[in-house]
Design a protein around this motif. Sequence first.
Motif, PDB file in Angstrom:
ATOM      1  N   VAL A   8       0.864  -1.186   0.000  1.00 23.01           N
ATOM      2  CA  VAL A   8       0.000   0.000   0.000  1.00 23.01           C
ATOM      3  C   VAL A   8       0.897   1.231   0.000  1.00 23.01           C
ATOM      4  O   VAL A   8       1.575   1.511   0.985  1.00 23.01           O
ATOM      5  CB  VAL A   8      -0.926   0.029   1.242  1.00 23.01           C
ATOM      6  N   ASP A   9       0.915   1.955  -1.130  1.00 25.74           N
ATOM      7  CA  ASP A   9       1.760   3.152  -1.253  1.00 25.74           C
ATOM      8  C   ASP A   9       1.194   4.031  -2.352  1.00 25.74           C
ATOM      9  O   ASP A   9       0.872   3.534  -3.431  1.00 25.74           O
ATOM     10  CB  ASP A   9       3.202   2.750  -1.574  1.00 25.74           C
ATOM     11  N   ASP A  10       1.067   5.318  -2.084  1.00 20.74           N
ATOM     12  CA  ASP A  10       0.519   6.238  -3.092  1.00 20.74           C
ATOM     13  C   ASP A  10       1.590   6.774  -4.041  1.00 20.74           C
ATOM     14  O   ASP A  10       1.271   7.380  -5.044  1.00 20.74           O
ATOM     15  CB  ASP A  10      -0.227   7.406  -2.429  1.00 20.74           C
ATOM     16  N   ASN A  11       2.865   6.519  -3.727  1.00 23.93           N
ATOM     17  CA  ASN A  11       3.953   6.967  -4.592  1.00 23.93           C
ATOM     18  C   ASN A  11       4.241   5.872  -5.620  1.00 23.93           C
ATOM     19  O   ASN A  11       4.698   4.782  -5.262  1.00 23.93           O
ATOM     20  CB  ASN A  11       5.193   7.262  -3.741  1.00 23.93           C
ATOM     21  N   ILE A  12       3.971   6.171  -6.889  1.00 24.01           N
ATOM     22  CA  ILE A  12       4.100   5.179  -7.960  1.00 24.01           C
ATOM     23  C   ILE A  12       5.508   4.599  -8.040  1.00 24.01           C
ATOM     24  O   ILE A  12       5.685   3.397  -8.234  1.00 24.01           O
ATOM     25  CB  ILE A  12       3.728   5.819  -9.333  1.00 24.01           C
ATOM     26  N   VAL A  13       6.530   5.437  -7.876  1.00 22.07           N
ATOM     27  CA  VAL A  13       7.921   4.984  -7.962  1.00 22.07           C
ATOM     28  C   VAL A  13       8.226   3.986  -6.842  1.00 22.07           C
ATOM     29  O   VAL A  13       8.790   2.913  -7.078  1.00 22.07           O
ATOM     30  CB  VAL A  13       8.909   6.182  -7.930  1.00 22.07           C
ATOM     31  N   LEU A  56      -0.639   8.320   3.463  1.00 21.59           N
ATOM     32  CA  LEU A  56      -1.526   8.029   2.337  1.00 21.59           C
ATOM     33  C   LEU A  56      -2.548   9.155   2.197  1.00 21.59           C
ATOM     34  O   LEU A  56      -2.885   9.800   3.185  1.00 21.59           O
ATOM     35  CB  LEU A  56      -2.282   6.710   2.586  1.00 21.59           C
ATOM     36  N   PRO A  57      -3.062   9.368   0.981  1.00 22.49           N
ATOM     37  CA  PRO A  57      -4.122  10.370   0.823  1.00 22.49           C
ATOM     38  C   PRO A  57      -5.404   9.867   1.494  1.00 22.49           C
ATOM     39  O   PRO A  57      -5.664   8.669   1.517  1.00 22.49           O
ATOM     40  CB  PRO A  57      -4.292  10.454  -0.699  1.00 22.49           C
ATOM     41  N   GLY A  58      -6.172  10.758   2.069  1.00 26.41           N
ATOM     42  CA  GLY A  58      -7.404  10.348   2.750  1.00 26.41           C
ATOM     43  C   GLY A  58      -7.066   9.689   4.072  1.00 26.41           C
ATOM     44  O   GLY A  58      -6.421  10.278   4.928  1.00 26.41           O
TER      45      GLY A  58
END
Length: 125
Positions: A8-13, A56-58
């Motif tokens: 679970v990670d919002d950073n694509i890289v 994380l967003p939200g």
Amino acid sequence: MAPKVLVVDDNIVNLKLICELLELDAYEVLKAGNAEEALQVIENFSLDLILMDIELPGVDGLTLTRQLKERENTKNIPIIAVTAFAMKGDAQKAYGAGCDGYITKPIDTRKFTEQINGFIKGLNQ
């Protein structure tokens, strides 16, 4: 059977790097970019481990970890915080939320899968 890990990670890289490292080490990898996606994956798959970004967003990773540890069907899934937050007290916050381990970013690509293997082996004893 390969261990099934949710990243679970919002950073694509970061997400791509972590997933590639795990896949090279024969893990079955599932991905989520936020808490909502993570919950969908968790409801549809039986997981051996969750690697949770804290920021994380939200709904943030610590809140999501607390929620998962309170649920009967997810409380026993080990959760490892993988975070850029490496200040004094951040590890304690992660453990306090219910995380079973803590890895700081940037991850050390030479040691990362070894760390994850250690968590998986420790859980299977």
